[in-house]
Design a protein around this motif. Structure first.
Motif, PDB file in Angstrom:
ATOM      1  N   UNK A  38     -25.849 -33.097 -43.928  1.00  0.00           N
ATOM      2  CA  UNK A  38     -25.890 -32.476 -42.618  1.00  0.00           C
ATOM      3  C   UNK A  38     -27.330 -32.375 -42.121  1.00  0.00           C
ATOM      4  N   UNK A  39     -27.486 -32.484 -40.816  1.00  0.00           N
ATOM      5  CA  UNK A  39     -28.795 -32.329 -40.197  1.00  0.00           C
ATOM      6  C   UNK A  39     -29.154 -30.859 -40.102  1.00  0.00           C
ATOM      7  N   UNK A  40     -30.341 -30.515 -40.506  1.00  0.00           N
ATOM      8  CA  UNK A  40     -30.794 -29.134 -40.560  1.00  0.00           C
ATOM      9  C   UNK A  40     -31.803 -28.833 -39.451  1.00  0.00           C
ATOM     10  N   UNK A  46     -40.588 -31.478 -29.234  1.00  0.00           N
ATOM     11  CA  UNK A  46     -39.211 -30.999 -29.392  1.00  0.00           C
ATOM     12  C   UNK A  46     -38.931 -30.595 -30.831  1.00  0.00           C
ATOM     13  N   UNK A  47     -38.160 -29.549 -30.982  1.00  0.00           N
ATOM     14  CA  UNK A  47     -37.642 -29.161 -32.283  1.00  0.00           C
ATOM     15  C   UNK A  47     -36.164 -28.834 -32.140  1.00  0.00           C
ATOM     16  N   UNK A  48     -35.497 -28.893 -33.249  1.00  0.00           N
ATOM     17  CA  UNK A  48     -34.071 -28.567 -33.276  1.00  0.00           C
ATOM     18  C   UNK A  48     -33.765 -27.856 -34.589  1.00  0.00           C
ATOM     19  N   UNK A  49     -32.850 -26.889 -34.529  1.00  0.00           N
ATOM     20  CA  UNK A  49     -32.371 -26.199 -35.720  1.00  0.00           C
ATOM     21  C   UNK A  49     -30.857 -26.103 -35.654  1.00  0.00           C
ATOM     22  N   UNK A 100     -38.353 -22.815 -40.198  1.00  0.00           N
ATOM     23  CA  UNK A 100     -39.311 -23.248 -39.195  1.00  0.00           C
ATOM     24  C   UNK A 100     -39.864 -24.612 -39.589  1.00  0.00           C
ATOM     25  N   UNK A 101     -39.791 -25.564 -38.666  1.00  0.00           N
ATOM     26  CA  UNK A 101     -40.325 -26.904 -38.912  1.00  0.00           C
ATOM     27  C   UNK A 101     -41.672 -27.032 -38.217  1.00  0.00           C
ATOM     28  N   UNK A 129     -33.820 -31.107 -28.432  1.00  0.00           N
ATOM     29  CA  UNK A 129     -33.410 -29.713 -28.615  1.00  0.00           C
ATOM     30  C   UNK A 129     -31.916 -29.586 -28.898  1.00  0.00           C
ATOM     31  N   UNK A 130     -31.170 -30.672 -28.732  1.00  0.00           N
ATOM     32  CA  UNK A 130     -29.720 -30.603 -28.911  1.00  0.00           C
ATOM     33  C   UNK A 130     -29.256 -31.186 -30.244  1.00  0.00           C
ATOM     34  N   UNK A 131     -30.129 -31.895 -30.906  1.00  0.00           N
ATOM     35  CA  UNK A 131     -29.699 -32.489 -32.161  1.00  0.00           C
ATOM     36  C   UNK A 131     -30.664 -33.518 -32.692  1.00  0.00           C
TER      37      UNK A 131
END
Length: 122
Positions: free
Chosen positions: A46-48, A57-60, A69-70, A103-105
């Motif tokens: 799974x993508x984290x 951009x970051x995504x969680x 936190x990346x 930001x969405x994936x």
């Protein structure tokens, strides 16, 4: 040659923290974003989280939002995933990959590291 090397996994008690690193070579962060994925025993990968240095951009994933936190150090071509308030369900092998990210994936392009084991005990 594209190469990704993860490090920093380990065993930690629930509520503790770990930081895993992904050192990239053979490309720069202008070429690809970096995604973090994990795979628990018997479950699908799974993508984290991810980070795109080109546009910030970051995504969680919802399961880690507010705890992970990346970040990236472009001078070192290294991406970090700081993991706080760890839970037993965070246990798995953590992989970094060359990715697309917004930001969405996130999604991956097929370049993977070897993975680093994170084990959270209850």
């Amino acid at each position: 040659e594209v190469q990704l090397v993860e490090s920093g996994g380990g065993l930690v008690q629930a509520g503790g923290s770990l930081r895993v690193s992904c050192a990239a070579s053979g490309f720069t962060f202008d070429d690809y974003a970096i995604g973090w994925f994990r795979q628990a025993p018997g479950k699908e990968r799974e993508g984290v989280s991810c980070i795109s240095s080109s546009d910030g951009s970051t995504y969680y994933a919802d399961s880690v939002k507010g705890r992970f936190t990346v970040s990236s150090d472009n001078a070192k071509n290294t991406v970090y995933l700081q993991m706080n308030s760890l839970k037993p369900e965070d246990t798995g092998v953590y992989y970094c990959a060359a990715a697309w990210c917004n930001e969405y994936g996130l999604g991956y392009y097929g370049y993977w590291g070897q993975g680093t084991q994170v084990t959270v005990s209850s």
